[in-house]
Write an enzyme that holds these catalytic residues in place. Sequence first.
Site, PDB file in Angstrom:
ATOM      1  N   CYS A   1      85.056  21.682 -99.816  1.00 37.61           N
ATOM      2  CA  CYS A   1      86.106  20.788-100.271  1.00 37.61           C
ATOM      3  C   CYS A   1      85.962  20.564-101.771  1.00 37.61           C
ATOM      4  CB  CYS A   1      85.999  19.451 -99.542  1.00 37.61           C
ATOM      5  SG  CYS A   1      87.293  18.289 -99.978  1.00 37.61           S
ATOM      6  N   PRO A   2      86.927  20.954-102.555  1.00 40.57           N
ATOM      7  CA  PRO A   2      86.834  20.751-104.001  1.00 40.57           C
ATOM      8  C   PRO A   2      86.970  19.286-104.385  1.00 40.57           C
ATOM      9  CG  PRO A   2      88.958  21.709-103.427  1.00 40.57           C
ATOM     10  CD  PRO A   2      88.160  21.633-102.163  1.00 40.57           C
TER      11      PRO A   2
END
Lengths: 724, 143
Positions: free
Chosen positions: A134-135
């Site tokens: 997940c950025p």
Amino acid sequence: MPNSAGKRFKPTKYIPVSTAATLLVGSTTLFFVFTCPWLMKVISPAVPLYNGLVFLFVLANFSMATFMDPGIYPRADEDEDKDDDFRAPLYKNVEIKGIQVRMKWCATCHFYRPPRCSHCSVCDNCVEDFDHHCPWVNNCIGRRNYRYFFLFLLSLSVHMVGVFSFGLIFVLHHREKLGGLHTTVTMVVMCIAGLFFIPVMGLTGFHMVLVARGRTTNEQVTGKFRGGVNPFTKGCCGNVEYVLCSPLAPRYVLDPRKRPHVKIQPPFIRPDLSDQQITIKVSDNGMHSTITNSKSKSSIDGLDGKETQPPLPPKADRYNQLKGQLTSSEESSLSGKTHPSTPAMYRFKPSFGTMPKVHYHTAGEKIVMPDGRKNSAILEEGVRSDYRSEPNLDLPEYANAPLHRTFQSSPHQLDADPTNSHTLSLKQGHRRPEKGQLQALPPQTVASTAYKGVFSPNTLSNRNGSLSYDSLLNPSISPASANECMAHRGMPSMGFHSPYLPTKMCHIRESEIHRQQVAQTYSPVMPPRGLGRQSPHLRDREPSPVRYDNLSQTIMASIQERKEKEEREKRQMLHGRSQTHIYVQDSGVFDAGYGPPANASFLDGPRGHGSRGPTPPAYGGSRDNLMGVGLANYGQRTPVLRHAGTTLGRAPRTSSTSLHTDHSSSNSSQGRAPSHEGSYRSPTHKPRSPAMPRSPSYSHQKLSYISAHDRTDSPRLGGQRYES
Amino acid sequence: MAETHSLQDMRQQAAVAAKVFIQRDYSNGTMCQFQTKFPSELETKIDKQQFEETIRTLNNLYAEAEKLGSQSLIEGCLACLTAYTVFLCMETHYEKVLKKIAKYIQEQNDKIYAPRGLLLTDPIERGLRVIEITIYEDRSFSR
């Protein structure tokens, strides 16, 4: 946000997370500052409280999702992937609840990825139960932090809904003051909330479905279970329960903690070798040398109770024990055969008595055995001493010790039992002292080492050593040794100079370092007889001398004595020559003389005498088999023993044939005998060569008798030894 | 330093002869279970029953650690309520069982495996993927 080690600082990867954090915290702060006071006033103080709690929850989960280790697998040690790296297939199948799941080899982490594990290229780590990277949190979502990520999504959705709703209420109540600060800020907050509402809600809904189905994002996106069944699902409720309520999984990438130091020092306990193990060793003769070596070692350790003595003595003891077992069995079978040998033995015995028995005490110890069991005990001892004699033969010390002992014991034994018991006792006397001496004399170890060097198949002997256990199972071996002893004893008893042969031989042995030669002579003797197997090869094999010693000090003593008497003058000449040659010749002579008569008396003592000729081959064969087994035994124990064992195997063929054949014939079933003989031969042949010519006939006869005795005795001895 | 001391001790220990890796048993899913199959390399080193007993105990301990019981539920709720600050001061259920496992392995090593020239490595150090059993050379060393 855990970063892989060694990664350089990349600011760009922090942009999404910074943006998300800023937006979240900023917006909420603005909401609380500008919107909540009016809401608190107008609606209820519970509104800001509720929003505050939700926001706190969002923050907590956001932090956990961002900073928590998702379940990173540490890199595998080099040891673990030694074989896998180059030859391993890319995929490995494993069945999970009946469904085949493929595990892929991770080239970075050097292991097969467990099911549901995937390697994150951003983090450069394999993550357990990998969901996605997940950025917005700049972290992988895996087993450990999926719950927090999911809760973050849920709480963020709730928070966004709440902020948007309350902002809308505020704005609706402040329509006339839309340009006001509070209203403007509230509207901005509403816009942000509204803007991210769709993606966040979409993602939340997506993950709710994933949780219900028990899948990860990775599995869903790659379509792993598109058409099939998900083996990891626990049902809808089970899956939800698993996500929300399961205990927090542990971290794998731990700080190097101090492991409690465990001291591991040999010697090590070994489990009791089962029959199966022994069988395996036998069948794998030559294949599992290392394994059997260790096994033999272990067995040796076990037998010795983890002794740390020089290799020879313990092994000798062990071998003796093994032989004891075998001989005991042999004894029973050969009991009948001992009769004819009895007279010879009887004759021989006194000679032993005359010998200066340095180690008399040891012999005496053996003789202490209860009368009732004297024979068996004696046999055992004899067998044992045979073992010892192997190394003794190699070295003067060895020879001396066993010889003396055997001789000493013999007189006792004579007294004890004129017939079988005598022979038995002789053997015992030989054996025990030999054994004791082996232990007592470190040089013996050296001698055994010498044997080792000569004896090529050291490793083999190790295996054989382990096979010695096998020999335990197969009584064939021990009796062989016993028989050999008997054979030797028989020599003196043949009447040549029997009463004095042993002693003389002892002396001779002591003085001679050519015990090996003597032993070897025996072996050559055997082949001529027709055993054939053991032809001079055996002689060449130095181990046989060892075995010769093991056969029985009494026997060897007698044989040597005989030889020495005859070859005293020659000895110097013989020394000049290759001893082996001499021995060969001697053995040949010996054999010849020994063979027929010996065979006749020896082999056929019980059976018939004429069988010598045909018998040797038979013996040889049997002996070979036996020797093979015995070799194993020998090898295992000590180098000397090994030699003995091997020589025994071979011995029957060569000079020792006469002796060995007798032994082997009797011991054919015993297996050990040949080994004994082989080894017995080599050492004895060498020293014997001078002696051989002296009394080949005697030796033959004596050997035959001895062997007969030995045969009968060996089983008993073996058995007893083993017990002891 | 204790570490230095342990290094010295290690130098005086027997040399490593081989390593055996007991793989995970995934037949029941991803729950932590290890294969109880007796590896052939250990045939001469240790009794099969003893080995299987060790592995079975470890499997039971790991099953206990991963159990969705009341304790884990309470822990989760408490953590939620305290915004996970409880993790700063309290040990999780899994960590407690891991400590128990470490103690068990240590005890097994001391009592059973070290005297036989073997050493069990806590699988947590390998990411709960394998149990590493180090086989030491059986040779008498002179210290």
